[in-house]
Design a protein around this motif. Structure first.
Motif, PDB file in Angstrom:
ATOM      1  N   THR A   1     -53.855 -13.031  30.112  1.00  0.00           N
ATOM      2  CA  THR A   1     -53.024 -12.547  31.132  1.00  0.00           C
ATOM      3  C   THR A   1     -51.820 -12.673  30.366  1.00  0.00           C
ATOM      4  O   THR A   1     -51.114 -13.818  30.043  1.00  0.00           O
ATOM      5  CB  THR A   1     -53.018 -13.411  32.477  1.00  0.00           C
TER       6      THR A   1
ATOM      7  N   SER B   1     -43.081 -10.883  27.932  1.00  0.00           N
ATOM      8  CA  SER B   1     -44.156 -12.007  28.589  1.00  0.00           C
ATOM      9  C   SER B   1     -43.907 -13.134  27.724  1.00  0.00           C
ATOM     10  O   SER B   1     -44.243 -13.191  26.597  1.00  0.00           O
ATOM     11  CB  SER B   1     -45.468 -11.394  28.504  1.00  0.00           C
TER      12      SER B   1
ATOM     13  N   GLY C   1     -47.386 -10.601  30.844  1.00  0.00           N
ATOM     14  CA  GLY C   1     -46.542 -10.330  31.613  1.00  0.00           C
ATOM     15  C   GLY C   1     -45.920  -8.677  31.434  1.00  0.00           C
ATOM     16  O   GLY C   1     -45.380  -8.008  32.044  1.00  0.00           O
TER      17      GLY C   1
ATOM     18  N   THR D   1     -51.831  -7.544  37.461  1.00  0.00           N
ATOM     19  CA  THR D   1     -51.348  -8.802  37.935  1.00  0.00           C
ATOM     20  C   THR D   1     -50.280  -8.117  39.162  1.00  0.00           C
ATOM     21  O   THR D   1     -49.821  -7.210  39.018  1.00  0.00           O
ATOM     22  CB  THR D   1     -50.923  -9.941  37.060  1.00  0.00           C
ATOM     23  N   SER D   2     -50.339  -9.273  40.227  1.00  0.00           N
ATOM     24  CA  SER D   2     -49.179  -9.073  41.311  1.00  0.00           C
ATOM     25  C   SER D   2     -47.774  -8.836  40.775  1.00  0.00           C
ATOM     26  O   SER D   2     -46.807  -8.446  41.545  1.00  0.00           O
ATOM     27  CB  SER D   2     -49.359 -10.240  42.396  1.00  0.00           C
ATOM     28  N   ASP D   3     -47.476  -9.477  39.408  1.00  0.00           N
ATOM     29  CA  ASP D   3     -46.129  -9.532  39.072  1.00  0.00           C
ATOM     30  C   ASP D   3     -45.881  -8.439  38.094  1.00  0.00           C
ATOM     31  O   ASP D   3     -45.067  -8.300  37.224  1.00  0.00           O
ATOM     32  CB  ASP D   3     -45.988 -10.856  38.539  1.00  0.00           C
ATOM     33  N   GLY D   4     -46.907  -7.532  37.905  1.00  0.00           N
ATOM     34  CA  GLY D   4     -46.516  -6.283  36.927  1.00  0.00           C
ATOM     35  C   GLY D   4     -47.306  -6.546  35.683  1.00  0.00           C
ATOM     36  O   GLY D   4     -47.127  -5.537  34.871  1.00  0.00           O
ATOM     37  N   GLY D   5     -47.932  -7.369  35.325  1.00  0.00           N
ATOM     38  CA  GLY D   5     -48.571  -7.638  34.121  1.00  0.00           C
ATOM     39  C   GLY D   5     -49.908  -7.193  34.026  1.00  0.00           C
ATOM     40  O   GLY D   5     -50.452  -6.233  35.012  1.00  0.00           O
TER      41      GLY D   5
END
Length: 142
Positions: free
Chosen positions: A83, A63, A85, A124-128
């Motif tokens: 938030t 991240s 990653g 999160t939608s991006d894998g984080g």
């Protein structure tokens, strides 16, 4: 004051960003009416400092940035979100007597509970993930 206020900043996952995040939080809290010298403002800054430090130290290069969200909802609740990653949820590390680190989430949990709040982690939608702290808002109404 509006029913909902929000302040968001995205910073690099670098040690210098911890103090930048603390200053940002102090400025936002003051703008929203929470005095800088209050116990509540101190608790929020410490919680943010620990969450941001975790995002910087434990993302292991997955991240390059993190995002800090502050949300004031109906002058009743402050939500703090950090938030990053990295998909791994924060966990309490065993704290040896002479260990200098590994106590961040214990501090966050204790302060959150002491203030009457709660803690959660959402993917999160991006894998984080986002680590959320919910606290009752204690600033006087304007």
């Amino acid at each position: 004051m509006a029913d909902h206020q929000e302040a968001t900043v995205t910073l690099p996952s670098a040690p210098a960003s911890v103090s930048t995040a603390r200053r940002h939080v102090a400025d936002v809290l003051a703008e929203w009416g929470l005095p800088d010298g209050s116990d509540a403002a101190y608790a929020v800054r410490l919680i943010v400092s620990e969450l941001v430090t975790n995002a910087v130290q434990h993302t292991r290069g997955l991240s390059p940035t993190f995002t800090l969200d502050l949300r004031l909802e109906r002058e009743e609740q402050l939500r703090i979100g950090v938030t990053d990653g990295h998909p791994r949820h924060p966990r309490r590390l065993p704290a040896a007597v002479q260990q200098d680190n590994g106590r961040g989430m214990a501090i966050v949990r204790a302060l959150t509970a002491e203030c009457g709040g709660g803690l959660s982690v959402t993917p999160t939608s991006d894998g984080g993930k986002t680590v959320w702290v919910r606290l009752p808002w204690t600033a006087p109404a304007s």
